[in-house]
Design a protein around this motif. Structure first.
Motif, mmCIF file in Angstrom:
data_model
loop_
_atom_site.group_PDB
_atom_site.id
_atom_site.type_symbol
_atom_site.label_atom_id
_atom_site.label_comp_id
_atom_site.label_asym_id
_atom_site.label_seq_id
_atom_site.Cartn_x
_atom_site.Cartn_y
_atom_site.Cartn_z
ATOM 1 N N UNK A 1 4.244 -14.568 2.936
ATOM 2 C CA UNK A 1 3.448 -13.381 2.256
ATOM 3 C C UNK A 1 5.052 -11.984 3.088
ATOM 4 N N UNK A 2 4.142 -11.197 4.766
ATOM 5 C CA UNK A 2 4.269 -10.570 4.824
ATOM 6 C C UNK A 2 4.022 -9.131 4.398
ATOM 7 N N UNK A 3 3.172 -8.980 3.569
ATOM 8 C CA UNK A 3 2.248 -8.172 2.499
ATOM 9 C C UNK A 3 1.925 -7.373 3.927
ATOM 10 N N UNK B 1 15.512 -15.814 11.848
ATOM 11 C CA UNK B 1 13.829 -15.431 12.997
ATOM 12 C C UNK B 1 13.063 -16.816 12.532
ATOM 13 N N UNK B 2 12.590 -17.393 12.274
ATOM 14 C CA UNK B 2 11.493 -17.531 11.823
ATOM 15 C C UNK B 2 10.377 -17.609 10.610
ATOM 16 N N UNK B 3 9.862 -16.435 11.162
ATOM 17 C CA UNK B 3 9.497 -15.521 10.920
ATOM 18 C C UNK B 3 10.097 -14.660 10.828
ATOM 19 N N UNK B 4 9.286 -13.942 9.563
ATOM 20 C CA UNK B 4 8.267 -11.831 10.098
ATOM 21 C C UNK B 4 8.131 -11.412 9.777
ATOM 22 N N UNK B 5 6.744 -11.116 12.205
ATOM 23 C CA UNK B 5 5.785 -11.376 11.845
ATOM 24 C C UNK B 5 5.894 -10.301 13.611
ATOM 25 N N UNK C 1 4.509 -0.809 4.172
ATOM 26 C CA UNK C 1 5.460 -0.121 4.813
ATOM 27 C C UNK C 1 6.777 0.155 3.373
ATOM 28 N N UNK C 2 7.846 0.321 3.308
ATOM 29 C CA UNK C 2 8.670 1.420 2.868
ATOM 30 C C UNK C 2 9.105 0.160 1.621
ATOM 31 N N UNK C 3 9.267 -0.875 2.842
ATOM 32 C CA UNK C 3 10.336 -2.727 1.809
ATOM 33 C C UNK C 3 9.483 -3.908 2.204
ATOM 34 N N UNK C 4 9.522 -4.122 0.883
ATOM 35 C CA UNK C 4 8.846 -5.570 0.820
ATOM 36 C C UNK C 4 9.507 -6.487 0.870
ATOM 37 N N UNK C 5 9.081 -7.562 1.208
ATOM 38 C CA UNK C 5 9.729 -9.425 1.707
ATOM 39 C C UNK C 5 10.112 -10.096 -0.143
ATOM 40 N N UNK C 6 10.929 -10.221 -0.550
ATOM 41 C CA UNK C 6 10.885 -10.727 -1.419
ATOM 42 C C UNK C 6 10.772 -12.273 -1.091
ATOM 43 N N UNK D 1 -8.086 5.125 5.012
ATOM 44 C CA UNK D 1 -7.637 6.019 3.339
ATOM 45 C C UNK D 1 -8.108 4.656 2.391
ATOM 46 N N UNK D 2 -8.014 5.167 1.408
ATOM 47 C CA UNK D 2 -8.796 4.693 0.827
ATOM 48 C C UNK D 2 -7.850 4.119 -0.601
ATOM 49 N N UNK D 3 -6.249 4.661 -0.851
ATOM 50 C CA UNK D 3 -5.739 5.156 -2.156
ATOM 51 C C UNK D 3 -4.607 4.234 -1.493
ATOM 52 N N UNK D 4 -4.539 3.233 -1.162
ATOM 53 C CA UNK D 4 -3.279 2.479 -0.457
ATOM 54 C C UNK D 4 -3.491 1.352 -1.188
ATOM 55 N N UNK D 5 -1.871 0.746 -1.829
ATOM 56 C CA UNK D 5 -2.342 -0.745 -2.744
ATOM 57 C C UNK D 5 -0.666 -1.647 -1.465
ATOM 58 N N UNK D 6 -1.164 -2.647 -1.256
ATOM 59 C CA UNK D 6 -0.013 -3.514 -0.385
ATOM 60 C C UNK D 6 0.632 -3.950 -0.938
ATOM 61 N N UNK D 7 1.895 -4.661 -0.449
ATOM 62 C CA UNK D 7 2.982 -4.855 -2.016
ATOM 63 C C UNK D 7 2.856 -6.185 -1.659
ATOM 64 N N UNK D 8 1.420 -6.952 -1.751
ATOM 65 C CA UNK D 8 1.290 -8.358 -2.214
ATOM 66 C C UNK D 8 0.005 -7.202 -4.035
ATOM 67 N N UNK D 9 0.118 -6.407 -4.114
ATOM 68 C CA UNK D 9 -1.216 -5.613 -5.092
ATOM 69 C C UNK D 9 -2.195 -6.148 -4.751
#
Length: 275
Positions: A178-180, A33-37, A183-188, A88-96
């Motif tokens: 990033x791919x932030x 995969x060249x990218x996760x998008x 979802x349940x998993x974040x790309x590291x 929703x106003x209570x969501x934080x993304x993987x990036x913070x």
């Protein structure tokens, strides 16, 4: 043309995972995969990973035939070509970053931009433009009435960190750097040869989602026989889309479990009636 429905795809997994102690699942990928998008690489094989990383406005409960809110609290049709979403106003993304309307709008505007060249562009361009009404509200204006508009929103448009996306000269790099999302998993980490590493996102807010394992490694192994060898020797834990003959042989192995899984994909065969 004749349409044939592939009713099942074969999944191979070792019941006692080689890295169970590390809470890690290693899955073989048939491609590098060249990218996760989902919009920059609309690859069927990668779709299950996209579903675990990216978060849409709502998801489809196929068993009960209804929509389940995810990033959107509610939605309504203003008219036949306008849909209004309350977020929703209570969501934080993987990036913070705290999620807001910009993180959906930025992704929509990127995919429908005429200057952006992506595969399967018509999956997105039924949306004419978007109108921000507030930090957690926006309207999507469609090019024409579309009976499957809400259904399409569940699969086509997801949250992406608008601050990161804005800074990228090449926005197609988002799924590499990033791919932030939410979802349940974040790309590291990402390496074209070593693959992608995902980690369970502790900030998950959706009760209909789950992450039963902490780490997932997507390992590119493009040769079928190499995949099988890696499975049998403990190098990887899961091989997908296995041929029927290989599945029959591998099912004889005491430490390998073969599982048929449902698939909604179609395979088309064109018959040359003239020849």
């Amino acid at each position: 043309p004749t349409a044939l429905i592939a009713a099942a795809a074969l999944l191979l997994s070792a019941p006692a995972f080689a890295q169970k102690s590390k809470d890690t699942l290693r899955i073989a990928a048939n491609d590098q995969y060249s990218v996760l998008s989902p919009h920059d690489l609309p690859l069927d094989e990668a779709a299950p990973f996209y579903n675990q990383i990216y978060s849409p406005l709502m998801v489809v409960d196929e068993a009960n035939g209804k929509f389940i809110p995810e990033l959107a609290k509610s939605w309504k049709h203003i008219n036949e070509t306008t849909i209004e979403f309350d977020l929703r106003d209570d969501i934080t993304l993987h990036s913070g970053k705290k999620f807001n309307a910009d993180d959906i709008i930025a992704m929509i505007e990127y995919t429908i931009d005429p200057a952006v060249k992506i595969r399967s562009k018509n999956r997105y361009t039924w949306v004419k433009n978007v109108e921000k009404l507030g930090p957690y509200k926006f309207r999507a204006h469609l090019t024409k009435p579309y009976a499957l508009d809400l259904f399409a929103f569940t699969y086509r448009f997801v949250a992406e960190d608008s601050d990161i996306l804005k800074k990228l000269d090449n926005k197609a790099d988002y799924g590499r750097v990033s791919a932030a999302s939410a979802g349940p998993f974040k790309m590291v980490s990402y390496d074209r040869n070593a693959g992608f590493a995902l980690e369970r996102f502790d900030g998950l807010k959706f009760s209909h989602r789950r992450a039963p394992i902490k780490h997932i490694k997507i390992v590119p192994v493009t040769d079928d026989q190499t995949q099988i060898a890696q499975l049998l020797t403990g190098g990887i834990d899961v091989v997908r889309n296995v041929s029927e003959n290989n599945a029959k042989e591998l099912s004889k192995q005491p430490n390998v479990e073969v599982t048929p899984t449902k698939s909604s994909q179609y395979t088309y065969v064109m018959m040359d009636a003239i020849a």
